[in-house]
Design a protein around this motif. Sequence first.
Motif, short mmCIF file in Angstrom:
data_model
loop_
_atom_site.label_atom_id
_atom_site.label_comp_id
_atom_site.label_asym_id
_atom_site.label_seq_id
_atom_site.Cartn_x
_atom_site.Cartn_y
_atom_site.Cartn_z
N LEU A 57 32.75 -46.39 84.67
CA LEU A 57 32.85 -44.96 84.33
C LEU A 57 31.52 -44.25 84.60
N TYR A 58 30.45 -44.89 84.21
CA TYR A 58 29.12 -44.28 84.34
C TYR A 58 28.76 -44.06 85.80
N GLU A 59 29.15 -45.00 86.66
CA GLU A 59 28.84 -44.89 88.09
C GLU A 59 29.83 -44.00 88.84
N ASN A 60 30.98 -43.71 88.24
CA ASN A 60 32.00 -42.87 88.87
C ASN A 60 31.45 -41.45 89.03
N GLU A 61 31.45 -40.93 90.25
CA GLU A 61 30.91 -39.60 90.52
C GLU A 61 31.61 -38.51 89.71
N GLN A 62 32.88 -38.68 89.49
CA GLN A 62 33.66 -37.69 88.76
C GLN A 62 33.17 -37.56 87.31
N HIS A 63 32.72 -38.64 86.71
CA HIS A 63 32.33 -38.64 85.31
C HIS A 63 30.82 -38.68 85.07
N HIS A 64 30.06 -39.12 86.05
CA HIS A 64 28.62 -39.36 85.84
C HIS A 64 27.91 -38.11 85.30
N ARG A 65 28.22 -36.97 85.83
CA ARG A 65 27.55 -35.74 85.40
C ARG A 65 27.83 -35.43 83.92
N SER A 66 29.00 -35.80 83.44
CA SER A 66 29.38 -35.52 82.05
C SER A 66 28.44 -36.19 81.06
N PHE A 67 27.88 -37.31 81.43
CA PHE A 67 26.97 -38.03 80.53
C PHE A 67 25.67 -37.26 80.28
N PHE A 68 25.37 -36.31 81.17
CA PHE A 68 24.14 -35.55 81.05
C PHE A 68 24.37 -34.10 80.68
N VAL A 69 25.53 -33.55 81.01
CA VAL A 69 25.76 -32.11 80.86
C VAL A 69 26.72 -31.77 79.72
N SER A 70 27.76 -32.54 79.55
CA SER A 70 28.82 -32.21 78.59
C SER A 70 28.36 -32.43 77.14
N LEU A 71 28.39 -31.36 76.37
CA LEU A 71 28.03 -31.48 74.96
C LEU A 71 29.02 -32.36 74.20
N LYS A 72 30.30 -32.28 74.56
CA LYS A 72 31.31 -33.11 73.90
C LYS A 72 31.01 -34.59 74.09
N VAL A 73 30.74 -34.95 75.33
CA VAL A 73 30.48 -36.36 75.64
C VAL A 73 29.17 -36.81 75.01
N LEU A 100 36.56 -38.08 78.82
CA LEU A 100 35.87 -37.89 80.10
C LEU A 100 36.78 -37.20 81.12
N GLU A 101 38.04 -37.58 81.14
CA GLU A 101 38.98 -36.96 82.07
C GLU A 101 39.21 -35.49 81.74
N GLU A 102 39.30 -35.16 80.45
CA GLU A 102 39.45 -33.76 80.04
C GLU A 102 38.25 -32.94 80.48
N VAL A 103 37.06 -33.46 80.28
CA VAL A 103 35.84 -32.75 80.66
C VAL A 103 35.79 -32.56 82.17
N ALA A 104 36.18 -33.57 82.93
CA ALA A 104 36.19 -33.47 84.39
C ALA A 104 37.20 -32.41 84.85
N GLU A 105 38.36 -32.36 84.22
CA GLU A 105 39.37 -31.36 84.57
C GLU A 105 38.85 -29.95 84.29
N LEU A 106 38.20 -29.77 83.15
CA LEU A 106 37.64 -28.46 82.81
C LEU A 106 36.58 -28.04 83.82
N ARG A 107 35.76 -28.99 84.24
CA ARG A 107 34.71 -28.68 85.21
C ARG A 107 35.34 -28.24 86.53
N ILE A 108 36.42 -28.90 86.93
CA ILE A 108 37.10 -28.55 88.18
C ILE A 108 37.74 -27.17 88.08
N LYS A 109 38.36 -26.88 86.95
CA LYS A 109 38.99 -25.57 86.74
C LYS A 109 37.98 -24.43 86.75
#
Length: 111
Positions: A57-73, A100-109
């Motif tokens: 998950l951490y290495e996955n490009e789709q989720h990696h940014r969430s570990f640094f940017v998403s307040l929820k995560v 993580l998937e919810e946060v990624a979807e929100l980022r895409i939207k």
Amino acid sequence: MKKFWRVLGSLIIALFAILLSLVSSTDLVSGGRTGLKTDKIEKNIEKLKQFSWFEKLYENEQHHRSFFVSLKVRKYLESSIRVNRLKRSKREQERFIHLLEEVAELRIKNK
């Protein structure tokens, strides 16, 4: 009569848990701090990197940014209790992946 005391005990424990969560969500316990503890989050991420499911998950490009940017995560990973649950519980791992998937979807939207 035993059932009454068991129910009463459970009720008292539930009320105590609610009270504790209310107190911990206020500024009384946190001392007025508003930011997240970055060092604690980083330590918890390092603990979780020992597990292959988390490393993927951490290495996955789709989720990696969430570990640094998403307040929820980041708020989720700040809690040592949640991190310990992640280490032990498959169900908690699935919930975290869903987050993580919810946060990624929100980022895409929001692009």
